[in-house]
Write a protein that holds these residues in place. Structure first.
Motif, PDB file in Angstrom:
ATOM      1  N   GLY A  31      27.222  91.582  41.751  1.00  0.00           N
ATOM      2  CA  GLY A  31      27.638  90.222  41.434  1.00  0.00           C
ATOM      3  C   GLY A  31      26.460  89.282  41.248  1.00  0.00           C
ATOM      4  O   GLY A  31      25.304  89.613  41.548  1.00  0.00           O
ATOM      5  N   PHE A 111      33.509  92.973  33.159  1.00  0.00           N
ATOM      6  CA  PHE A 111      34.109  92.717  34.471  1.00  0.00           C
ATOM      7  C   PHE A 111      33.212  91.802  35.300  1.00  0.00           C
ATOM      8  O   PHE A 111      33.678  90.858  35.950  1.00  0.00           O
ATOM      9  CB  PHE A 111      34.340  94.045  35.206  1.00  0.00           C
ATOM     10  CG  PHE A 111      34.960  93.907  36.552  1.00  0.00           C
ATOM     11  CD1 PHE A 111      36.344  93.828  36.696  1.00  0.00           C
ATOM     12  CD2 PHE A 111      34.182  93.843  37.705  1.00  0.00           C
ATOM     13  CE1 PHE A 111      36.933  93.698  37.948  1.00  0.00           C
ATOM     14  CE2 PHE A 111      34.753  93.712  38.960  1.00  0.00           C
ATOM     15  CZ  PHE A 111      36.137  93.639  39.079  1.00  0.00           C
ATOM     16  N   ALA A 112      31.908  92.082  35.283  1.00  0.00           N
ATOM     17  CA  ALA A 112      30.963  91.298  36.079  1.00  0.00           C
ATOM     18  C   ALA A 112      30.899  89.849  35.604  1.00  0.00           C
ATOM     19  O   ALA A 112      30.865  88.916  36.421  1.00  0.00           O
ATOM     20  CB  ALA A 112      29.576  91.935  36.016  1.00  0.00           C
ATOM     21  N   ARG A 114      33.240  88.191  33.936  1.00  0.00           N
ATOM     22  CA  ARG A 114      34.514  87.526  34.228  1.00  0.00           C
ATOM     23  C   ARG A 114      34.631  87.193  35.721  1.00  0.00           C
ATOM     24  O   ARG A 114      35.190  86.150  36.079  1.00  0.00           O
ATOM     25  CB  ARG A 114      35.687  88.380  33.745  1.00  0.00           C
ATOM     26  CG  ARG A 114      35.809  88.382  32.234  1.00  0.00           C
ATOM     27  CD  ARG A 114      36.964  89.218  31.705  1.00  0.00           C
ATOM     28  NE  ARG A 114      36.989  89.110  30.257  1.00  0.00           N
ATOM     29  CZ  ARG A 114      37.563  88.121  29.576  1.00  0.00           C
ATOM     30  NH1 ARG A 114      38.221  87.160  30.228  1.00  0.00           N
ATOM     31  NH2 ARG A 114      37.510  88.077  28.264  1.00  0.00           N
ATOM     32  N   SER A 115      34.104  88.037  36.563  1.00  0.00           N
ATOM     33  CA  SER A 115      34.082  87.734  37.989  1.00  0.00           C
ATOM     34  C   SER A 115      33.164  86.543  38.263  1.00  0.00           C
ATOM     35  O   SER A 115      33.492  85.656  39.068  1.00  0.00           O
ATOM     36  CB  SER A 115      33.605  88.960  38.777  1.00  0.00           C
ATOM     37  OG  SER A 115      34.495  90.042  38.604  1.00  0.00           O
ATOM     38  N   TRP A 116      32.037  86.517  37.610  1.00  0.00           N
ATOM     39  CA  TRP A 116      31.092  85.411  37.715  1.00  0.00           C
ATOM     40  C   TRP A 116      31.742  84.108  37.264  1.00  0.00           C
ATOM     41  O   TRP A 116      31.570  83.056  37.878  1.00  0.00           O
ATOM     42  CB  TRP A 116      29.879  85.771  36.875  1.00  0.00           C
ATOM     43  CG  TRP A 116      28.754  84.798  36.771  1.00  0.00           C
ATOM     44  CD1 TRP A 116      28.561  83.635  37.472  1.00  0.00           C
ATOM     45  CD2 TRP A 116      27.627  84.931  35.896  1.00  0.00           C
ATOM     46  NE1 TRP A 116      27.394  83.021  37.077  1.00  0.00           N
ATOM     47  CE2 TRP A 116      26.798  83.804  36.114  1.00  0.00           C
ATOM     48  CE3 TRP A 116      27.242  85.887  34.947  1.00  0.00           C
ATOM     49  CZ2 TRP A 116      25.604  83.615  35.413  1.00  0.00           C
ATOM     50  CZ3 TRP A 116      26.064  85.712  34.253  1.00  0.00           C
ATOM     51  CH2 TRP A 116      25.252  84.578  34.496  1.00  0.00           C
ATOM     52  N   LEU A 118      34.670  83.113  37.592  1.00  0.00           N
ATOM     53  CA  LEU A 118      35.555  82.559  38.616  1.00  0.00           C
ATOM     54  C   LEU A 118      34.800  81.631  39.569  1.00  0.00           C
ATOM     55  O   LEU A 118      35.406  80.794  40.239  1.00  0.00           O
ATOM     56  CB  LEU A 118      36.206  83.694  39.412  1.00  0.00           C
ATOM     57  CG  LEU A 118      37.117  84.641  38.624  1.00  0.00           C
ATOM     58  CD1 LEU A 118      37.602  85.767  39.523  1.00  0.00           C
ATOM     59  CD2 LEU A 118      38.294  83.894  38.014  1.00  0.00           C
ATOM     60  N   GLN A 119      33.477  81.774  39.619  1.00  0.00           N
ATOM     61  CA  GLN A 119      32.657  80.976  40.527  1.00  0.00           C
ATOM     62  C   GLN A 119      31.897  79.853  39.821  1.00  0.00           C
ATOM     63  O   GLN A 119      31.435  78.929  40.493  1.00  0.00           O
ATOM     64  CB  GLN A 119      31.615  81.880  41.210  1.00  0.00           C
ATOM     65  CG  GLN A 119      32.188  83.122  41.865  1.00  0.00           C
ATOM     66  CD  GLN A 119      31.085  84.091  42.266  1.00  0.00           C
ATOM     67  OE1 GLN A 119      30.074  83.704  42.845  1.00  0.00           O
ATOM     68  NE2 GLN A 119      31.272  85.360  41.959  1.00  0.00           N
ATOM     69  N   SER A 168      40.054  94.085  33.998  1.00  0.00           N
ATOM     70  CA  SER A 168      40.202  93.245  35.187  1.00  0.00           C
ATOM     71  C   SER A 168      40.770  94.015  36.370  1.00  0.00           C
ATOM     72  O   SER A 168      40.430  93.735  37.529  1.00  0.00           O
ATOM     73  CB  SER A 168      41.109  92.052  34.865  1.00  0.00           C
ATOM     74  OG  SER A 168      40.528  91.244  33.851  1.00  0.00           O
ATOM     75  N   ASN A 170      40.157  97.101  36.778  1.00  0.00           N
ATOM     76  CA  ASN A 170      39.220  98.199  37.020  1.00  0.00           C
ATOM     77  C   ASN A 170      39.929  99.548  36.933  1.00  0.00           C
ATOM     78  O   ASN A 170      39.731 100.443  37.762  1.00  0.00           O
ATOM     79  CB  ASN A 170      38.544  98.030  38.386  1.00  0.00           C
ATOM     80  CG  ASN A 170      37.208  98.747  38.476  1.00  0.00           C
ATOM     81  OD1 ASN A 170      36.587  99.043  37.454  1.00  0.00           O
ATOM     82  ND2 ASN A 170      36.773  99.036  39.685  1.00  0.00           N
TER      83      ASN A 170
END
Length: 226
Positions: A31, A111-112, A114-116, A118-119, A168, A170
């Motif tokens: 992350g 994925f990484a 899109r996760s980022w 969120l923050q 998303s 996984n």
């Protein structure tokens, strides 16, 4: 990766690509919080100060990561949607190349990022821009083959959001199962089955060999079951 630059004052500095690759590896593995200058320097066995020969600060490195993601994932997806095809079925198979070829579309990177997002609102904005560009390219692909605006839009969304859902969640499938599902996905997204010759070309470029009778069965009946 480019050859490191040597300096009598600072020793091996590495390269911009080397730092970027290390940042990519950390992002995908752990992350965005793991993308820090000191841990990257340790990973590369370089001094922390050598980072500043290539990037002004961490923000510039993160911006380079986003540019790399944009160029690879969005650029290649748009390119595949615009590639030559004899039919809409073959056109969608060109897009499916992205889902099966990491060199075209990096699902772990997606994925990484899109996760980022969120923050980080700035990254969320980048993802929104990318989604719109990708959907526009897919919608344009359907329109080229005679689908009206609404139908093209809905089919584009169905195609794209299904794959983003895979990423998303996984989701992992073995290669055989995924290949066997391809003809049914083509029928669902386009309304028509792929021709055996279209499937044969698609399977060949992904190293999946089937006999001609099997191709006909796949095109006519959808996925086989193991």
């Amino acid at each position: 990766m480019s050859t490191p630059t040597k300096s009598p004052e600072s020793g091996w500095r590495g390269s911009a690509e080397g730092w970027l690759q290390a940042a990519y590896d950390s992002l995908v593995e752990s992350g965005v919080e793991a993308v820090r200058i000191q841990p990257l320097a340790k990973k590369l066995n370089l001094s922390r100060t050598s980072f500043y020969w290539f990037f002004k600060d961490r923000d510039e490195l993160l911006a380079a990561l986003i540019e790399r993601w944009r160029a690879k994932n969005t650029g290649n997806l748009v390119g595949q949607a615009e590639a030559y095809a004899e039919s809409i079925a073959e056109a969608i198979l060109n897009v499916f190349d992205c889902w099966l070829t990491p060199a075209l579309f990096d699902s772990q990177f997606e994925f990484a990022v899109r996760s980022w997002a969120l923050q980080e609102p700035r990254v969320a904005e980048e993802v929104d821009v990318a989604d719109k560009a990708r959907l526009a390219a897919l919608s344009g692909m359907f329109e080229r083959f005679g689908f009206d605006g609404m139908s093209a839009d809905v089919r584009a969304r169905s195609t794209y959001l299904t794959q983003i859902g895979y990423i998303s969640m996984n989701t992992h499938e073995d290669a055989l199962t995924r290949m066997q599902r391809i003809p049914e996905y083509v029928k669902i997204f386009t309304g028509q089955p792929p021709q055996p010759r279209e499937l044969e070309r698609f399977y060949a470029r992904h190293g999946y060999a089937v006999q001609a009778p099997t191709l006909v069965a796949l095109a006519a009946k959808g996925p086989l079951h193991t």
